[in-house]
Write an enzyme that holds these catalytic residues in place. Structure first.
Site, PDB file in Angstrom:
ATOM      1  CG  HIS A  62     -83.922  46.539 -14.774  1.00  0.00           C
ATOM      2  ND1 HIS A  62     -83.979  46.337 -13.420  1.00  0.00           N
ATOM      3  CD2 HIS A  62     -84.892  47.428 -15.076  1.00  0.00           C
ATOM      4  CE1 HIS A  62     -84.955  47.079 -12.915  1.00  0.00           C
ATOM      5  NE2 HIS A  62     -85.527  47.748 -13.892  1.00  0.00           N
TER       6      HIS A  62
ATOM      7  NE  ARG B 144     -88.035  47.300  -7.284  1.00  0.00           N
ATOM      8  CZ  ARG B 144     -88.333  47.574  -8.543  1.00  0.00           C
ATOM      9  NH1 ARG B 144     -87.776  46.858  -9.526  1.00  0.00           N
ATOM     10  NH2 ARG B 144     -89.166  48.551  -8.841  1.00  0.00           N
TER      11      ARG B 144
END
Length: 339
Positions: free
Chosen positions: A205, A181
Site C-alpha cells: 500500500h 480506486r
C-alpha cells in the site's frame, strides 16, 4: 458489537451481550468519520472511548476526548433510525468494555499531510498502534484484527508482533481500497458503470503497489482492448498515488469514506464467515514464491480471518513487481519490531 474510541484516541467494540458477533473499532479524532460507515455496514453495537493517556499529552486533553467520544457515539447512534439500522452506539473510556470482541478494526494514528509519504508516519504511528495492539491482546485475545493505520503493511506486521496472534487473524486493509480506486478511474475514463469494471491491485500500500492490468476487464472485455497502453499506465500511476491525491486536496487529513467502506466489507466477510475472496494485506508463506512477509494478495476470508491466500495468473512484469514489493516491505517490516 462495535466499539469506537477516539484517541486521543482508541475506538473499541463492545463485548457481545446478545450472542451476536462483536466488533471493536480503534481510531482517533482525525478518522472519526470511519466509525459511521463501519458500524452502519456491520450493523452491530459501537462503543466509543478515548485512551486513558493521550499520546499528545495532558489530562485536559483526555477529559476533552472523553466528551468527544460520547458526542461521536451519540451522533452516530442518532443516525441509525434514519438509515433503518438497529446498531447500538455507546461512548466510554474503559478498554475492558472491548472484552470478548470478535473483530477489531484499528485506524488509530496520525494522518498524512500534503507532501508526506505513508512511511513518514512509521515511528509516530508505530507507538500508537503498538499500544492499541497490546490492549487488544489483553482484552480481546480471540479477535480477528483488521488494520487500517498507515503505513499499512508495516502496521499490520507490528500488530501481529505486539499481539502474538496467529498470522491469519491479523489482516491489513489496503488492496480493497486500492482496487476500488483503480476501478473508479477506469469507469470514469471509459464513462461506464463501475459495476461493469473488474480490477485488481496487489503488492504494498505505497510506492511498490502493483495494479494488475491483465486482470482488468470492462463488461468482460480486457482493458487492453479498450485503452492504449499509455493510458492504462496513466491510470496505474494515478491508482498508486490515489491516497496522496486525496491528501493534497484535503490539506489537513487523509481519506475516510473509501477506507471505511473497504474495512466494513472485510469485517462483514469475517462476521458472516462468507469465504469471500478479496485483495487484502495477508501473511504470505510460499505463494508466488514469496515467504515470510505481510503483502497485498487476494485471500479468502472467514470467521478465523484468512482461510487461504488465492494465487492468480500474472504477467512476467506483474510478477516481478510483486517480488519487488515483497522485498521492499520485508525490510520495513523488520524495522518495526524495535519500534
Amino acid at each position: 458489537h462495535s466499539t469506537w474510541e477516539s484517541l486521543d484516541g482508541v475506538a473499541t467494540l463492545l463485548e457481545d451481550r446478545f450472542d451476536e458477533p462483536s466488533v471493536l473499532i480503534v481510531t482517533d479524532p482525525f478518522h472519526a468519520l470511519r466509525s459511521r460507515l463501519i458500524a452502519q455496514e456491520v450493523g452491530l453495537t459501537a462503543y466509543v472511548s478515548p485512551t486513558r493517556t493521550s499520546p499528545w499529552g495532558g489530562g485536559t486533553q483526555f477529559k476533552k476526548s472523553v466528551k468527544e467520544a460520547a458526542g461521536i457515539a451519540l451522533d452516530i447512534y442518532e443516525t441509525c433510525p434514519i438509515i433503518g439500522s438497529d446498531s447500538r452506539v455507546i461512548g466510554g473510556s474503559d478498554w475492558s468494555a472491548a472484552a470478548g470482541s470478535d473483530i477489531v478494526v484499528i485506524t488509530s494514528g496520525k494522518p498524512r499531510k500534503p507532501g508526506m509519504s505513508r512511511m513518514d508516519l512509521i515511528e509516530t504511528n508505530a507507538k500508537i498502534v503498538r499500544g492499541v495492539a497490546e490492549n487488544i491482546k489483553q482484552h480481546a485475545p480471540n479477535a480477528v484484527v483488521i488494520v487500517v493505520s498507515n503505513p499499512l503493511d508495516e502496521m499490520t506486521a507490528l500488530t501481529q508482533i505486539a499481539t502474538g496472534f496467529p498470522k491469519e487473524r491479523v489482516i491489513g486493509q489496503a488492496g480493497m481500497l486500492d482496487t476500488a480506486r483503480f476501478s473508479h478511474f477506469v469507469a470514469e475514463t471509459l464513462a461506464v458503470p463501475v459495476a461493469s469494471v473488474q480490477t485488481l491491485t496487489l503488492g504494498s500500500h505505497g510506492d511498490t503497489m502493483v495494479p494488475v492490468p491483465s486482470r482488468c476487464t470492462v463488461d468482460g472485455k480486457p482493458l487492453s482492448d479498450l485503452l492504449p497502453p499509455e493510458k492504462i499506465e496513466e491510470l496505474v500511476v494515478r491508482t498508486r498515488n490515489g491516497g496522496a491525491e486525496v491528501v493534497a486536496l484535503l490539506k489537513t487529513g487523509s481519506a475516510y469514506y473509501a477506507p471505511s467502506a473497504a474495512a466494513a466489507r472485510m469485517a462483514k466477510a469475517v462476521i458472516e464467515d462468507s469465504g469471500a475472496v478479496m485483495p487484502v494485506c495477508a501473511w504470505v508463506d510460499g505463494e508466488y514464491g514469496i515467504s515470510g512477509v505481510y503483502l497485498g494478495v487476494e485471500a479468502e476470508l472467514g470467521k478465523g480471518g484468512v482461510r487461504k491466500v488465492v494465487e492468480t495468473n500474472l504477467t512476467d512484469t506483474e510478477k516481478a513487481g510483486l517480488l519487488e514489493a515483497a522485498e521492499a516491505v520485508r525490510a520495513k517490516q523488520a524495522d518495526v519490531q524495535s519500534l
